[in-house]
Design a protein around this motif. Structure first.
Motif, PDB file in Angstrom:
ATOM      1  N   CYS A  14       0.792  -0.957  -0.021  1.00  0.00           N
ATOM      2  CA  CYS A  14       0.168   0.050  -0.039  1.00  0.00           C
ATOM      3  C   CYS A  14       0.963   1.214  -0.277  1.00  0.00           C
ATOM      4  O   CYS A  14       1.927   1.276   0.678  1.00  0.00           O
ATOM      5  N   ILE A  15       0.449   2.292  -0.908  1.00  0.00           N
ATOM      6  CA  ILE A  15       1.376   3.391  -1.018  1.00  0.00           C
ATOM      7  C   ILE A  15       0.651   4.684  -0.704  1.00  0.00           C
ATOM      8  O   ILE A  15      -0.390   4.548  -1.192  1.00  0.00           O
ATOM      9  N   CYS A  16       1.056   5.688   0.036  1.00  0.00           N
ATOM     10  CA  CYS A  16       0.383   6.679   0.350  1.00  0.00           C
ATOM     11  C   CYS A  16       0.298   7.557  -0.926  1.00  0.00           C
ATOM     12  O   CYS A  16       1.393   7.870  -1.767  1.00  0.00           O
ATOM     13  N   THR A  17      -0.811   8.078  -1.147  1.00  0.00           N
ATOM     14  CA  THR A  17      -1.190   9.232  -2.351  1.00  0.00           C
ATOM     15  C   THR A  17      -0.372  10.444  -2.125  1.00  0.00           C
ATOM     16  O   THR A  17      -0.081  11.298  -3.137  1.00  0.00           O
ATOM     17  N   LYS A  18      -0.138  10.670  -0.856  1.00  0.00           N
ATOM     18  CA  LYS A  18       0.587  12.170  -0.469  1.00  0.00           C
ATOM     19  C   LYS A  18       2.160  12.168  -0.442  1.00  0.00           C
ATOM     20  O   LYS A  18       2.700  12.852  -1.192  1.00  0.00           O
ATOM     21  N   GLY A  20       4.088   9.090  -0.246  1.00  0.00           N
ATOM     22  CA  GLY A  20       4.861   7.913  -0.939  1.00  0.00           C
ATOM     23  C   GLY A  20       5.141   6.812   0.169  1.00  0.00           C
ATOM     24  O   GLY A  20       5.922   6.079  -0.099  1.00  0.00           O
ATOM     25  N   HIS A  21       4.726   6.980   1.389  1.00  0.00           N
ATOM     26  CA  HIS A  21       5.007   5.942   2.387  1.00  0.00           C
ATOM     27  C   HIS A  21       4.607   4.831   2.007  1.00  0.00           C
ATOM     28  O   HIS A  21       3.226   4.547   1.429  1.00  0.00           O
ATOM     29  N   LYS A  22       5.363   3.569   2.078  1.00  0.00           N
ATOM     30  CA  LYS A  22       4.750   2.266   1.499  1.00  0.00           C
ATOM     31  C   LYS A  22       4.786   1.246   3.010  1.00  0.00           C
ATOM     32  O   LYS A  22       5.550   1.197   3.980  1.00  0.00           O
ATOM     33  N   LYS A  38       1.826   8.274   8.596  1.00  0.00           N
ATOM     34  CA  LYS A  38       2.875   9.458   8.604  1.00  0.00           C
ATOM     35  C   LYS A  38       1.897  10.587   8.305  1.00  0.00           C
ATOM     36  O   LYS A  38       2.200  11.824   8.858  1.00  0.00           O
ATOM     37  N   CYS A  39       0.943  10.735   7.476  1.00  0.00           N
ATOM     38  CA  CYS A  39       0.315  12.012   7.356  1.00  0.00           C
ATOM     39  C   CYS A  39      -1.248  12.013   6.987  1.00  0.00           C
ATOM     40  O   CYS A  39      -1.899  12.985   6.953  1.00  0.00           O
TER      41      CYS A  39
END
Length: 52
Positions: A14-18, A20-22, A38-39
């Motif tokens: 899963c990757i964050c859309t804002k 980029g955290h995976k 994180k965000c």
């Protein structure tokens, strides 16, 4: 079977859309149902073959 959907399997992340955290994809938990730790943004599914 009507209404039955197959998932994309256990692989991927899963990757964050804002930011980029995976994180590893968790079986039976859609990435879209997760928030980035994180965000707080929405996460999407990322697989070795690309975004899905």
């Amino acid at each position: 079977m009507v209404g039955f959907r197959h998932g994309r399997g256990p692989e991927g992340e899963c990757i964050c859309t804002k930011c980029g955290h995976k994180e590893p994809h968790e079986r039976d938990t859609p990435c879209l149902a997760k928030k980035c730790p994180k965000c707080g943004a929405v996460m999407i599914r990322y697989s070795p073959g690309g975004l899905r």
